[in-house]
Design a protein around this motif. Sequence first.
Motif, short mmCIF file in Angstrom:
data_model
loop_
_atom_site.label_atom_id
_atom_site.label_comp_id
_atom_site.label_asym_id
_atom_site.label_seq_id
_atom_site.Cartn_x
_atom_site.Cartn_y
_atom_site.Cartn_z
N LYS A 454 7.98 -6.24 17.62
CA LYS A 454 9.37 -6.75 16.89
C LYS A 454 9.78 -5.57 15.82
O LYS A 454 9.01 -5.29 14.81
CB LYS A 454 8.94 -8.03 15.82
CG LYS A 454 8.53 -9.20 16.86
CD LYS A 454 8.11 -10.17 15.75
CE LYS A 454 7.88 -11.51 16.34
NZ LYS A 454 7.32 -12.64 15.50
N ASP A 456 10.34 -2.53 13.96
CA ASP A 456 9.24 -1.56 13.21
C ASP A 456 7.85 -1.97 13.06
O ASP A 456 7.62 -1.62 11.74
CB ASP A 456 9.94 -0.86 12.21
CG ASP A 456 9.14 0.52 12.06
OD1 ASP A 456 8.55 1.11 12.80
OD2 ASP A 456 8.98 0.81 10.74
N THR A 457 7.56 -3.31 13.66
CA THR A 457 6.24 -3.85 13.14
C THR A 457 5.39 -3.84 14.51
O THR A 457 5.93 -3.51 15.65
CB THR A 457 6.75 -5.49 12.94
OG1 THR A 457 7.27 -5.94 13.98
CG2 THR A 457 7.58 -5.60 11.72
N HIS A 492 2.05 -10.33 12.28
CA HIS A 492 3.04 -9.01 12.50
C HIS A 492 3.02 -8.19 11.10
O HIS A 492 2.96 -8.84 9.85
CB HIS A 492 4.32 -9.31 12.98
CG HIS A 492 4.18 -9.60 14.53
ND1 HIS A 492 4.13 -10.74 15.01
CD2 HIS A 492 4.31 -8.73 15.52
CE1 HIS A 492 3.86 -10.67 16.31
NE2 HIS A 492 4.30 -9.73 16.68
N MET A 493 2.92 -6.92 11.13
CA MET A 493 2.93 -6.05 10.01
C MET A 493 3.82 -4.93 10.37
O MET A 493 3.75 -4.23 11.31
CB MET A 493 1.92 -5.75 9.36
CG MET A 493 1.61 -4.85 8.19
SD MET A 493 -0.07 -4.60 7.52
CE MET A 493 -0.39 -6.00 6.57
N ARG A 494 4.45 -4.37 8.99
CA ARG A 494 5.41 -3.10 9.21
C ARG A 494 4.35 -1.99 9.61
O ARG A 494 3.14 -1.91 9.23
CB ARG A 494 6.22 -2.93 8.11
CG ARG A 494 7.32 -3.84 8.18
CD ARG A 494 8.27 -3.58 7.15
NE ARG A 494 9.19 -2.71 7.55
CZ ARG A 494 10.38 -2.83 8.42
NH1 ARG A 494 10.61 -3.98 8.68
NH2 ARG A 494 10.93 -1.78 8.76
N ARG A 495 4.82 -0.96 10.36
CA ARG A 495 4.06 0.03 10.60
C ARG A 495 3.61 0.87 9.48
O ARG A 495 2.25 1.18 9.51
CB ARG A 495 5.02 1.16 11.30
CG ARG A 495 4.41 2.55 11.65
CD ARG A 495 5.29 3.49 12.59
NE ARG A 495 6.30 3.79 11.73
CZ ARG A 495 7.44 4.23 11.85
NH1 ARG A 495 7.72 4.62 13.07
NH2 ARG A 495 8.56 4.67 11.05
N SER A 497 2.88 -0.22 6.58
CA SER A 497 1.90 -1.02 5.99
C SER A 497 0.58 -1.06 6.83
O SER A 497 -0.53 -1.07 6.30
CB SER A 497 2.17 -2.34 5.71
OG SER A 497 3.39 -2.46 4.65
N ASN A 594 3.68 -9.52 2.44
CA ASN A 594 3.82 -9.15 3.79
C ASN A 594 5.03 -9.60 4.38
O ASN A 594 5.25 -10.83 4.28
CB ASN A 594 2.74 -9.78 4.87
CG ASN A 594 2.87 -9.06 6.28
OD1 ASN A 594 3.64 -8.08 6.43
ND2 ASN A 594 2.71 -10.13 7.17
#
Length: 594
Positions: A454, A456-457, A492-495, A497, A594
């Motif tokens: 998704k 940048d995640t 899901h987490m941003r890159r 982080s 998040n």
Amino acid sequence: MKMKRKNISTLRFRFLVILFAAVIPFYIFTNLISYSNFRLTRNQLLAQLKNTTVSLHNTYEMLLRNSVTVYLRSKVEAGSDITYYILAEDQLDITEKKQLIKNRLQNIEVGSTGYFYAIDSNGIVLFHPDKNIVGNSLKEVTPVAEQLMLKEGYFEYEWQNTDELELKNKALYMTYIPELDWFITATSYRDEFTVMIDMDIIESTIAAMVLGENGYSYVTEVNGTFIAHPRYSNSDDADLLIKNDFDSVSRNLYESSDGFSTYFWRETEDSPLRKKIVFSKYIEDFDWIVASTMNLSEINTPLTRQLIVNTALTLLFSLILFWMIKKISFTIEKPVSDIFNTLNSAGSGNLAARTLPSGPAEIRDIGETLNAFILALEDNTESLKSTISEKEKLIHEIQHRINNNLQTINSMINLQRDHTSNSETRIILQDIHKRVSVIGVVYDHMLITDKDFKEDTLLLSAFLEDYISLYINSYDVNNDNFKVESNFEKIHMRRNSAISLGLILNELLSHCHSLSTHENRMATAVISVKKEKENTLSFSFRDNINSFDSKHWSYNSENLSYNLIQVLTVQLNGVVDISSNESEYSQFRMSLPN
């Protein structure tokens, strides 16, 4: 995307919605005005009932008070004359004069149960029929305290003699004799003087009261006997009073004491029962009820009539608007339907679809504008597809190159570590290798373009699982002495982080693994990630060798792992809680947005 057309979305339905949106507020507004007027009128009528009753009550109280005042004042003036007459005698000394005055005053009749008494300026009772209080100072007790302050005149109070069972309403009149420092007082129970009230005045005040069309006031005893009524008498209307059960009505009024209540009543023996509203007030001294009443229908009927008129006007207004809307919608519904079908077709991907402009000029303009819009959209769509394709290829190439560069860096670190004999340097290079590997695993996942990707995640659970597996398989981990259990929710987490959280996990794993190896202890690490709230998640690292107690975890500026975790926690806006139990476990827990 194809749009499903439903009946609720037709133009005619929308016009009907507008119709109801106009009619319903109009109907509500008119009824609110009617109800507001009704409430105002109702409150005015109820206020009239209450004010009339209170006015009658106060009138009768005033009549009684005037009668009592005049009577007691005449007694006190007579007693004052006797006192000054005796004081003027030269043959008696002051003691003999006081005794003679006391005897004369106590022999004066005051009503049937009243009497004279006297006090001095210190509140001491000089003489009184109740021998138990003679000689006592009552300056703090009612009515003596008030007498010392007023010195002259009339007032009412409650009193209970020592031989009486309860407080009773009393009235007194007093005057001050400065030559003796006496307050001579005549007092009696108020209810003794009710017989002095002129009944003609009561009947005339009742007859003069006018309340609405059919309202009236009346005075009754508790047993249902009328004292005064403008329409009925106890003798001529006895059968009607029995039929209306007026005895029960009177008792209910007596029990409610002061306030509003309702009851059913028939004006004649043949008339139907009607609900009446009444405001009653109890006159304690007379043991009477004074009340004002009117038919409840006299209050409610105007509102009912107004609601019927409002409903009829609203219905007529609605029918006219409905006919107009039907005519208007018929002339524009077909061209609007054609425009909708064209939009539906274009939304499904057929950008070659066009509408044939028709109907009123405004609708034709919409159709032509729609055709121009679809044509421009068709051209822009092709251009965007080409641009997006090029950008996706470029992003994928950049990520691939970053990943290759990270692998090259790790290879160089490994070469350097293999050619270094210094054990401390080898450990430092291995720690650096682990940290670079965290970033490498992140970019491995960024290259995945399946359903979990998704923007940048990345899928945090897959990333962490892969890194744990890499750590165990790559860094001489003895599975018999060091085990890792994980429990990750699908988040899901941003890159950036994810890189920070992965680096924190690396430091925690390294610390726990190092302690287990150094002390030759069997260690089990339990790692979990789960949602706490809508935009908050919890990361937990728990082991069974107390790796985070003060003995094994150094909280100082020289500890690189501790400092790195602190910096990464700040970057993540996280809150860390470290706890340990010497005999069971230690835990590192972080809550982060998040």
